[in-house]
Design a protein around this motif. Structure first.
Motif, PDB file in Angstrom:
ATOM      1  N   SER A 172       0.817  -1.215   0.000  1.00 28.88           N
ATOM      2  CA  SER A 172       0.000   0.000   0.000  1.00 28.88           C
ATOM      3  C   SER A 172       0.848   1.261   0.000  1.00 28.88           C
ATOM      4  O   SER A 172       1.980   1.281   0.510  1.00 28.88           O
ATOM      5  CB  SER A 172      -0.920   0.024   1.233  1.00 28.88           C
ATOM      6  OG  SER A 172      -0.187   0.326   2.401  1.00 28.88           O
ATOM      7  N   ARG A 182      -6.172   6.223   4.618  1.00 28.44           N
ATOM      8  CA  ARG A 182      -5.969   5.949   6.040  1.00 28.44           C
ATOM      9  C   ARG A 182      -7.286   5.531   6.704  1.00 28.44           C
ATOM     10  O   ARG A 182      -7.315   4.610   7.511  1.00 28.44           O
ATOM     11  CB  ARG A 182      -5.403   7.176   6.744  1.00 28.44           C
ATOM     12  CG  ARG A 182      -3.949   7.449   6.463  1.00 28.44           C
ATOM     13  CD  ARG A 182      -3.369   8.357   7.532  1.00 28.44           C
ATOM     14  NE  ARG A 182      -2.058   8.855   7.154  1.00 28.44           N
ATOM     15  CZ  ARG A 182      -0.942   8.159   7.227  1.00 28.44           C
ATOM     16  NH1 ARG A 182      -0.981   6.913   7.647  1.00 28.44           N
ATOM     17  NH2 ARG A 182       0.212   8.695   6.880  1.00 28.44           N
ATOM     18  N   ASP A 225      -7.995   2.057   5.961  1.00 28.86           N
ATOM     19  CA  ASP A 225      -7.114   1.132   6.676  1.00 28.86           C
ATOM     20  C   ASP A 225      -7.433   1.071   8.162  1.00 28.86           C
ATOM     21  O   ASP A 225      -7.106   0.096   8.836  1.00 28.86           O
ATOM     22  CB  ASP A 225      -5.650   1.552   6.505  1.00 28.86           C
ATOM     23  CG  ASP A 225      -5.134   1.257   5.105  1.00 28.86           C
ATOM     24  OD1 ASP A 225      -5.857   0.574   4.348  1.00 28.86           O
ATOM     25  OD2 ASP A 225      -4.023   1.701   4.772  1.00 28.86           O
ATOM     26  N   GLU A 226      -8.051   2.132   8.686  1.00 31.62           N
ATOM     27  CA  GLU A 226      -8.273   2.242  10.127  1.00 31.62           C
ATOM     28  C   GLU A 226      -9.773   2.317  10.428  1.00 31.62           C
ATOM     29  O   GLU A 226     -10.266   3.279  10.993  1.00 31.62           O
ATOM     30  CB  GLU A 226      -7.570   3.482  10.675  1.00 31.62           C
ATOM     31  CG  GLU A 226      -6.066   3.475  10.446  1.00 31.62           C
ATOM     32  CD  GLU A 226      -5.418   4.776  10.868  1.00 31.62           C
ATOM     33  OE1 GLU A 226      -6.167   5.735  11.177  1.00 31.62           O
ATOM     34  OE2 GLU A 226      -4.181   4.847  10.886  1.00 31.62           O
TER      35      GLU A 226
END
Length: 428
Positions: free
Chosen positions: A81, A182, A185-186
């Motif tokens: 990534s 982000r 991903d989170e």
């Protein structure tokens, strides 16, 4: 090609190679620096994944003169990534030896105006726009000590500086995309609080102003504020600044009832500069000494009632020696004013900061009055102040502080500003 006058440069030659591959109808090319060696196993490693990707890198295998090849220690692999690429030291992620589809390389190309850092500008463009990966097996051998020389070559330090600029520019220009990635991903994002503390008069206010100006994914206050209160009162991701929080780490952790992730950034500065610094609220007086610093109350005169340099240093050591959760990051004042872009990129990696501006431009935007107050002046980062302690008017101050508290010599050595006490001979 031989190019001793530097009329072409690496980037233009690489771009000519991409154009030639297009003319020949090639689907893939492999880029490798002239001083390196491709591994015989590169094609078999590449064949396992080439259908799914547009560019493929391998593990960094390096060879020093007279030594056997070995894997670069601590490198990051595999990488799938853009976020992983952004959050790690470039030295530990990618190198030039890679396969790339000609159709992808032709959309990015190398910047012929750059003599260093052009590699990562190209890499980041590929990882943003195409399907890329780094394998956990090598494709080539990086032979150390054989790099090119000449008018358009670059040193390792120049490469590091230029790559830092490339990363900062990329973060600013692609901030929305990075934040979107982000968030993906989170999904179970944990709130964060970054505590900025350290030596008073070490540039904490300037640094906080840089962050307020440049960082897009944290909340900020318009004044100095205790982290032990802010961690209770403020929702979301927050950065606070207060040098004296270095003495309050235990209370900050205890107050973290929302279970935010706590990270600690500590500002260091040559203590000779610290003990010779002034504060606008105490004109004509040195603000901090080995055993005191001034307290500036909301009302009434300043008093010399706060801990000094030695106690502050002991508190910093305590933070780094104890099992405190979260990251602990040191920022030196000298690096902040002399290598501003490099510091900005480093903090972007380790603290996962999103950027909408550059640290060095902080003074061009409005700074709240309560943050302006501690600053002697508002201007661009000024490297000329690094050695201001050497000025003749500070000689007596340096002499009396170090003679009154010889432990300051140890602090200076332990923080890396001197190797021994020989520097003091001119003050005796």
């Amino acid at each position: 090609m031989e190019d001793p006058q530097g009329r072409f440069g690496r980037s233009q030659r690489r771009n000519d190679g991409i154009r030639r591959a297009m003319e020949l109808g090639m689907e893939w090319v492999f880029f490798i620096d002239a001083d390196d060696l491709m591994l015989p196993s590169a094609f078999s490693s590449f064949s396992l994944c080439h259908e799914e990707y547009d560019a493929v890198w391998g593990a960094i295998l390096e060879q020093s003169p007279g030594q056997q090849p070995c894997s670069r220690p601590n490198q990051v692999m595999p990488i799938h990534s853009l976020i992983t690429l952004l959050d790690n030291d470039p030295f530990l992620t990618l190198q030039m030896g890679h396969f790339v589809r000609v159709s992808a390389a032709s959309k990015i190309m190398f910047d012929p105006s750059m003599d260093a850092g052009e590699d990562f500008k190209y890499y980041l463009g590929l990882w943003r726009d195409f399907r890329c990966m780094k394998l956990d097996r090598p494709l080539f051998i990086n032979r150390r000590g054989r790099h090119s020389s000449g008018p358009r070559s670059a040193t390792g330090e120049q490469w590091t500086d230029e790559v830092s600029r490339v990363f900062v520019d990329f973060r600013i220009e692609n901030n929305d995309l990075i934040e979107s990635l982000r968030r993906s991903d989170e999904a179970g994002h944990i709130q964060r609080h970054v505590v900025l503390s350290g030596f008073s008069r070490s540039g904490t206010t300037m640094f906080y102003s840089m962050l307020r100006h440049s960082v897009s994914n944290f909340r900020f206050l318009d004044r100095e504020y205790p982290a032990a209160r802010a961690v209770v009162e403020m929702q979301g991701d927050v950065i606070t600044k207060r040098p004296l929080d270095i003495f309050d780490i235990g209370n900050i952790i205890a107050a973290n009832k929302m279970h935010k992730r706590l990270d600690f950034v500590v500002l260091l500065r040559d203590i000779r500069s610290v003990v010779t610094s002034m504060h606008p609220s105490v004109p004509g007086e040195y603000f901090i000494g080995h055993d005191y610093q001034y307290f500036i109350p909301p009302e009434g005169p300043p008093t010399r009632t706060l801990p000094g340099v030695l106690a502050t240093y002991q508190a910093i050591l305590s933070l780094f020696k104890t099992e405190v959760p979260g990251k602990r990051v040191v920022v030196r004042y000298e690096d902040l004013v002399l290598k501003t872009t490099r510091v900005q990129e480093y903090l972007g990696q380790v603290l996962r900061l999103g950027y909408c501006g550059r640290f060095e431009d902080f003074y061009q935007t409005e700074i709240p009055d309560e943050l302006v107050a501690p600053l002697n002046h508002v201007s661009a980062p000024d490297g000329s102040r690094v050695d201001k302690w050497r000025s003749p008017e500070h000689r007596d101050r340096i002499r009396t502080q170090f003679l009154a508290c010889p432990a300051l010599f140890d602090v200076l050595i332990q923080t890396g500003y001197e190797r021994d006490r020989s520097w003091f001979s001119e003050f005796e």
